[in-house]
Design a protein around this motif. Structure first.
Motif, PDB file in Angstrom:
ATOM      1  N   THR A 183     -11.124  -2.241   8.235  1.00 45.96           N
ATOM      2  CA  THR A 183     -10.693  -1.275   9.240  1.00 45.96           C
ATOM      3  C   THR A 183     -11.525  -1.501  10.492  1.00 45.96           C
ATOM      4  O   THR A 183     -12.761  -1.532  10.428  1.00 45.96           O
ATOM      5  N   TYR A 215      -9.266   9.182   2.776  1.00 47.24           N
ATOM      6  CA  TYR A 215      -9.833   7.868   2.464  1.00 47.24           C
ATOM      7  C   TYR A 215     -10.308   7.123   3.705  1.00 47.24           C
ATOM      8  O   TYR A 215     -11.421   6.593   3.721  1.00 47.24           O
ATOM      9  N   TRP A 216      -9.516   7.074   4.761  1.00 48.95           N
ATOM     10  CA  TRP A 216      -9.896   6.232   5.882  1.00 48.95           C
ATOM     11  C   TRP A 216     -11.189   6.722   6.534  1.00 48.95           C
ATOM     12  O   TRP A 216     -11.975   5.914   7.044  1.00 48.95           O
ATOM     13  N   TRP A 258      -5.732  -1.742  10.990  1.00 47.37           N
ATOM     14  CA  TRP A 258      -5.989  -2.243   9.635  1.00 47.37           C
ATOM     15  C   TRP A 258      -6.105  -3.748   9.663  1.00 47.37           C
ATOM     16  O   TRP A 258      -5.383  -4.431  10.398  1.00 47.37           O
ATOM     17  N   ARG A 272      -4.540   4.392  -2.216  1.00 50.67           N
ATOM     18  CA  ARG A 272      -5.555   5.024  -1.363  1.00 50.67           C
ATOM     19  C   ARG A 272      -5.053   5.243   0.064  1.00 50.67           C
ATOM     20  O   ARG A 272      -5.447   6.200   0.732  1.00 50.67           O
ATOM     21  N   TRP A 273      -4.192   4.343   0.538  1.00 51.60           N
ATOM     22  CA  TRP A 273      -3.688   4.475   1.902  1.00 51.60           C
ATOM     23  C   TRP A 273      -2.437   5.348   1.978  1.00 51.60           C
ATOM     24  O   TRP A 273      -2.071   5.807   3.057  1.00 51.60           O
ATOM     25  N   GLN A 284       0.779  -1.228   0.000  1.00 53.67           N
ATOM     26  CA  GLN A 284       0.000   0.000   0.000  1.00 53.67           C
ATOM     27  C   GLN A 284       0.815   1.285   0.000  1.00 53.67           C
ATOM     28  O   GLN A 284       0.254   2.361  -0.187  1.00 53.67           O
ATOM     29  N   PHE A 318      -2.142   5.616   5.763  1.00 50.61           N
ATOM     30  CA  PHE A 318      -3.351   5.164   6.453  1.00 50.61           C
ATOM     31  C   PHE A 318      -3.936   6.372   7.187  1.00 50.61           C
ATOM     32  O   PHE A 318      -4.385   7.296   6.559  1.00 50.61           O
ATOM     33  N   TRP A 319      -3.909   6.404   8.505  1.00 54.70           N
ATOM     34  CA  TRP A 319      -4.437   7.536   9.273  1.00 54.70           C
ATOM     35  C   TRP A 319      -3.327   8.263  10.023  1.00 54.70           C
ATOM     36  O   TRP A 319      -3.580   9.195  10.771  1.00 54.70           O
TER      37      TRP A 319
END
Length: 471
Positions: A224, A254-255, A363, A274-275, A107, A280-281
């Motif tokens: 998630t 995204y998240w 995740w 996307r991540w 990712q 991620f976050w």
């Protein structure tokens, strides 16, 4: 299938060719020959996706310049010859021009193909296609003895099978021939919600076994877990569309969309990364998700490698630790890990994790080895059970623990719990196993035997020394 042609604003989708590759390998060999006899062998790298601190090693590393591209793509055979230091970002740009993609695309953009194979990678196709090393047909490995060895299931098969999860302790891949798969222009997503882990486990098992959910095929699956009682399984399928798709490289995040939307549509390229835009976050730790900050943060710097460099600077200068101490806050322990647990024990792990660690979101990425022959162990250095479904649980952050932080109590507890649940953890982050436990989990005696065969002078750092002793 619709071929995805690169635009002028993206990187040029070009291949390096065999002659340039051979010249790069000659430079690599020359840099090896220039090292003092018996000295340690390491790559000269400016960047890394590891979260494992290491001792500084004096001396010059191996010259990897010119080993960062795609050598050639064979659209008919659906294969690509790729250099070991090629990032997935660059690899994907070349393959998408042919309407193709690697079977598993980790990712984060700057993960390299060689790094994913020797260090493991995973993504939402892993419930169908396993891990990145399982789609490698053959590879050239530069060994500790200074030789280039072509390894495959039929030649130097011991090196080929043991290379995954060896993290450079057996050598470095200079060329890998990988399988590719056809892709469409877009990915259509369904975000399916679960309020308990039991139904979530059942859904993962069903999709893995059947390749479908609620009557629709599933090509991609990850999830998630936002908090206890709030879990989302994101199910994707390849589709063709003339629509632009959602954009999560701008103000959208995204998240957050996973929790807010039931369906979505992304271009394949945007889905693959996307991540990455927000790591991620984790970009929220830098303020990059605040609307005002996001407005001025350059789009080209909304990338995982940018955040990784910021983390590196913090670790180097101890900025966060100093601010915590000045404010009277308890010291924090970095908890950055990816672990695999059997799907039927996912709920048990999450319940324990909530109580012991308390970090969310996490995740979830289901996987099953492609080689599901019962009784076999195709990848001895990371021995997942063929035919068994696992879920990768990824969690990345820092947790206040107080004065015990330097002793890493949470990371040690996670290691013990994962082993208790018959799981494994990736070694890209810190590890604390004693030698006996490490050898049991990662087949240390076999790894040592293969290392002796291809690195008889022990010039490459062993996996245990890298992963646990920080060398």
């Amino acid at each position: 299938m619709t071929a995805l042609l690169p635009t002028a604003s993206r990187r040029a989708a070009s291949t390096t060719g065999r002659a340039a590759h051979d010249a790069a390998v000659r430079r690599l060999r020359a840099s090896y020959d220039a090292l003092p006899p018996g000295s340690p062998v390491r790559l000269a790298k400016r960047t890394s996706n590891l979260f494992r601190p290491r001792e500084a090693v004096p001396g010059t590393g191996l010259d990897t310049s010119g080993l960062t591209g795609v050598i050639a793509v064979d659209p008919g055979a659906r294969t690509a010859d790729v250099q070991g230091m090629c990032t997935y970002e660059d690899l994907v740009e070349v393959t998408l021009a042919h309407g193709l993609a690697p079977l598993v695309v980790p990712q984060l953009r700057t993960i390299t193909l060689g790094g994913a194979v020797t260090g493991l990678g995973i993504e939402s196709t892993s419930f169908r296609h396993g891990l990145p090393h399982e789609s490698v047909l053959e590879m050239d490995v530069f060994t500790g003895a200074g030789e280039v060895v072509t390894a495959s299931p039929t030649q130097h098969a011991d090196l080929f099978a043991t290379f995954p999860n060896s993290y450079g302790s057996l050598g470095y891949a200079t060329r890998l021939r990988i399988e590719l798969m056809p892709v469409t222009s877009h990915v259509a997503l369904r975000h399916v919600r679960f309020d308990a882990t039991g139904p979530l486990e059942q859904a993962v098992a069903e999709v893995t076994d059947t390749g479908a959910w609620a009557g629709e095929p599933v090509d991609l699956m990850d999830g998630t877990s936002f908090e206890p009682g709030h879990h989302v399984l994101s199910l994707g399928r390849f589709v063709d569309s003339d629509l632009p798709g959602s954009d999560y490289t701008g103000r959208g995040i995204y998240w957050r969309s996973v929790a807010e939307r039931e369906t979505d549509l992304l271009t394949v390229r945007d889905y693959l990364w996307r991540w990455d835009t927000d790591w991620f976050w984790c970009s929220r730790a830098f303020g990059a998700q605040h609307p005002l900050v996001r407005r001025v943060w350059p789009r080209r710097l909304r990338r995982s490698d940018t955040y990784h460099r910021l983390v590196g600077l913090d670790q180097r200068f101890g900025v966060v630790d100093r601010l915590d101490a000045r404010a009277g806050r308890p010291a924090r322990e970095r908890v950055v890990q990816d672990v695999e647990v059997p799907v039927e024990r996912l709920g048990e792990f999450l319940d324990w994790f909530d109580e012991a660690v308390g970090m969310r979101p996490v995740w979830l990425c289901p996987l099953r080895l492609r080689d599901s022959t019962a009784g076999t162990n195709p990848w001895p250095t990371y021995p997942l059970e063929p035919g068994r479904t696992y879920v990768n649980v990824g969690f990345w952050g820092a947790v206040p623990v107080g004065p015990e932080a330097p002793d890493a109590p949470l990371n040690r507890a996670i290691e013990a719990k994962v082993a208790e649940l018959d799981g494994h953890k990736s070694l890209y982050s810190e590890s604390f196993y004693d030698r006996a436990t490490f050898d049991r989990l990662y087949d240390g005696p076999h790894l040592a035997a293969v290392k002796q065969r291809y690195d008889p002078d022990d010039r490459l750092t062993s996996l245990y020394d890298k992963a646990v002793r920080r060398r």
